[in-house]
Motif scaffolding. Sequence first.
Motif, PDB file in Angstrom:
ATOM      1  N   GLY A   8      67.288  50.562  68.397  1.00 15.27           N
ATOM      2  CA  GLY A   8      66.896  51.972  68.486  1.00 15.27           C
ATOM      3  C   GLY A   8      68.057  52.942  68.622  1.00 15.27           C
ATOM      4  N   THR A   9      69.259  52.418  68.634  1.00 17.59           N
ATOM      5  CA  THR A   9      70.399  53.335  68.720  1.00 17.59           C
ATOM      6  C   THR A   9      70.969  53.556  67.334  1.00 17.59           C
ATOM      7  N   ARG A  10      71.505  54.681  67.164  1.00 20.87           N
ATOM      8  CA  ARG A  10      72.125  55.015  65.891  1.00 20.87           C
ATOM      9  C   ARG A  10      73.617  55.193  66.116  1.00 20.87           C
ATOM     10  N   THR A  11      74.329  54.990  65.052  1.00 15.74           N
ATOM     11  CA  THR A  11      75.743  55.298  65.109  1.00 15.74           C
ATOM     12  C   THR A  11      75.863  56.810  65.141  1.00 15.74           C
ATOM     13  N   PRO A  12      76.567  57.351  66.150  1.00 19.89           N
ATOM     14  CA  PRO A  12      76.651  58.809  66.231  1.00 19.89           C
ATOM     15  C   PRO A  12      77.379  59.389  65.024  1.00 19.89           C
ATOM     16  N   ALA A  13      76.886  60.526  64.591  1.00 16.34           N
ATOM     17  CA  ALA A  13      77.528  61.223  63.473  1.00 16.34           C
ATOM     18  C   ALA A  13      78.878  61.738  63.947  1.00 16.34           C
ATOM     19  N   PRO A  14      79.845  61.762  63.064  1.00  8.96           N
ATOM     20  CA  PRO A  14      81.144  62.291  63.474  1.00  8.96           C
ATOM     21  C   PRO A  14      81.004  63.737  63.928  1.00  8.96           C
ATOM     22  N   LYS A  15      81.695  64.060  64.994  1.00 10.46           N
ATOM     23  CA  LYS A  15      81.637  65.423  65.510  1.00 10.46           C
ATOM     24  C   LYS A  15      82.417  66.343  64.580  1.00 10.46           C
ATOM     25  N   SER A  16      81.790  67.446  64.284  1.00  7.97           N
ATOM     26  CA  SER A  16      82.489  68.410  63.440  1.00  7.97           C
ATOM     27  C   SER A  16      82.864  69.589  64.322  1.00  7.97           C
ATOM     28  N   GLY A  17      84.144  69.829  64.411  1.00  5.28           N
ATOM     29  CA  GLY A  17      84.647  70.954  65.189  1.00  5.28           C
ATOM     30  C   GLY A  17      84.679  72.196  64.333  1.00  5.28           C
ATOM     31  N   PRO A  18      85.273  73.217  64.859  1.00  5.31           N
ATOM     32  CA  PRO A  18      85.388  74.438  64.064  1.00  5.31           C
ATOM     33  C   PRO A  18      86.280  74.190  62.852  1.00  5.31           C
ATOM     34  N   PRO A  19      86.060  74.950  61.790  1.00  5.94           N
ATOM     35  CA  PRO A  19      86.905  74.772  60.605  1.00  5.94           C
ATOM     36  C   PRO A  19      88.369  75.037  60.951  1.00  5.94           C
ATOM     37  N   SER A  20      89.246  74.427  60.207  1.00  8.04           N
ATOM     38  CA  SER A  20      90.670  74.614  60.453  1.00  8.04           C
ATOM     39  C   SER A  20      91.071  76.064  60.184  1.00  8.04           C
ATOM     40  N   VAL A  21      92.204  76.441  60.755  1.00  6.55           N
ATOM     41  CA  VAL A  21      92.679  77.820  60.612  1.00  6.55           C
ATOM     42  C   VAL A  21      92.900  78.169  59.150  1.00  6.55           C
ATOM     43  N   TRP A  22      93.407  77.225  58.363  1.00  5.75           N
ATOM     44  CA  TRP A  22      93.668  77.555  56.964  1.00  5.75           C
ATOM     45  C   TRP A  22      92.372  77.806  56.208  1.00  5.75           C
ATOM     46  N   LYS A  23      91.296  77.086  56.584  1.00  3.85           N
ATOM     47  CA  LYS A  23      90.000  77.332  55.930  1.00  3.85           C
ATOM     48  C   LYS A  23      89.427  78.671  56.373  1.00  3.85           C
ATOM     49  N   GLN A  24      89.500  78.954  57.671  1.00  2.00           N
ATOM     50  CA  GLN A  24      88.997  80.235  58.173  1.00  2.00           C
ATOM     51  C   GLN A  24      89.762  81.400  57.543  1.00  2.00           C
ATOM     52  N   SER A  25      91.075  81.241  57.426  1.00  2.00           N
ATOM     53  CA  SER A  25      91.896  82.289  56.816  1.00  2.00           C
ATOM     54  C   SER A  25      91.483  82.534  55.372  1.00  2.00           C
ATOM     55  N   ALA A  26      91.270  81.451  54.642  1.00  2.00           N
ATOM     56  CA  ALA A  26      90.875  81.574  53.238  1.00  2.00           C
ATOM     57  C   ALA A  26      89.514  82.261  53.115  1.00  2.00           C
ATOM     58  N   VAL A  27      88.579  81.900  53.977  1.00  2.00           N
ATOM     59  CA  VAL A  27      87.249  82.513  53.927  1.00  2.00           C
ATOM     60  C   VAL A  27      87.325  83.999  54.272  1.00  2.00           C
ATOM     61  N   LEU A  28      88.083  84.338  55.303  1.00  2.00           N
ATOM     62  CA  LEU A  28      88.190  85.747  55.707  1.00  2.00           C
ATOM     63  C   LEU A  28      88.842  86.605  54.629  1.00  2.00           C
ATOM     64  N   VAL A  29      89.957  86.155  54.104  1.00  2.00           N
ATOM     65  CA  VAL A  29      90.652  86.974  53.102  1.00  2.00           C
ATOM     66  C   VAL A  29      89.855  86.995  51.794  1.00  2.00           C
ATOM     67  N   GLY A  30      89.204  85.902  51.459  1.00  2.00           N
ATOM     68  CA  GLY A  30      88.340  85.884  50.272  1.00  2.00           C
ATOM     69  C   GLY A  30      87.158  86.830  50.434  1.00  2.00           C
ATOM     70  N   GLY A  31      86.568  86.830  51.623  1.00  2.00           N
ATOM     71  CA  GLY A  31      85.464  87.746  51.907  1.00  2.00           C
ATOM     72  C   GLY A  31      85.903  89.201  51.842  1.00  2.00           C
ATOM     73  N   PHE A  32      87.120  89.472  52.331  1.00  2.00           N
ATOM     74  CA  PHE A  32      87.656  90.839  52.264  1.00  2.00           C
ATOM     75  C   PHE A  32      87.846  91.257  50.810  1.00  2.00           C
ATOM     76  N   ALA A  33      88.361  90.352  49.983  1.00  2.00           N
ATOM     77  CA  ALA A  33      88.559  90.666  48.565  1.00  2.00           C
ATOM     78  C   ALA A  33      87.215  90.939  47.885  1.00  2.00           C
ATOM     79  N   ILE A  34      86.224  90.156  48.208  1.00  2.00           N
ATOM     80  CA  ILE A  34      84.878  90.394  47.642  1.00  2.00           C
ATOM     81  C   ILE A  34      84.360  91.756  48.079  1.00  2.00           C
ATOM     82  N   LEU A  35      84.570  92.099  49.349  1.00  2.00           N
ATOM     83  CA  LEU A  35      84.150  93.407  49.851  1.00  2.00           C
ATOM     84  C   LEU A  35      84.798  94.536  49.050  1.00  2.00           C
ATOM     85  N   LEU A  36      86.082  94.383  48.720  1.00  2.00           N
ATOM     86  CA  LEU A  36      86.773  95.408  47.925  1.00  2.00           C
ATOM     87  C   LEU A  36      86.089  95.604  46.577  1.00  2.00           C
ATOM     88  N   TYR A  37      85.667  94.508  45.946  1.00  2.00           N
ATOM     89  CA  TYR A  37      85.002  94.609  44.646  1.00  2.00           C
ATOM     90  C   TYR A  37      83.606  95.211  44.782  1.00  2.00           C
TER      91      TYR A  37
END
Length: 162
Positions: free
Chosen positions: A11-40
């Motif tokens: 009845g036990t399952r192997t726990p799913a790997p814990k996912s932490g917050p996205p890395s800084v480089w991913k967050q940076s890419a999403v933020l600056v990409g979102g800003f560029a989309i906002l400009l358009y």
Amino acid sequence: MTMDFNSPDFGTRTPAPKSGPPSVWKQSAVLVGGFAILLYVIEIVDVISGQNVQNAGVTPRTLDGLWGILFAPVLHDDWGHLIANTIPVLILGYLVLVSGIARGLAATGIIWVIGGVGTWLFAGSNSNHVGASVLIFGWVTYLLVRGFFTRSFTQILIGVAV
């Protein structure tokens, strides 16, 4: 195959790997990409409005022109102006944010306000100033100064190369 219901593993399952917050480089890419989309999106609204949105830029030394400090960096004269700013915004915005999201956003806010106030105080009168160029030049300056203060030849080189 038999199942051992008394097994401690039943009845036990192997726990799913814990996912932490996205890395800084991913967050940076999403933020600056979102800003560029906002400009358009803003440029699309500007075109639909008959170029009325871009009139909210900085008009030097006028009371109404003070509002432009808040809006000018996201407004552009036309598609050519926006397209010319897009690659520098993506690259420099990313480089500033990847050093730390909070630090990069704080630097961007300071650049935004100081650049707008400087434009309001010192730019030629009877004109409307818009565009992300104030951010672009501010980010280049930030990268160079950060490189000098951290004594990082690599950061200085990146700032000079950009």
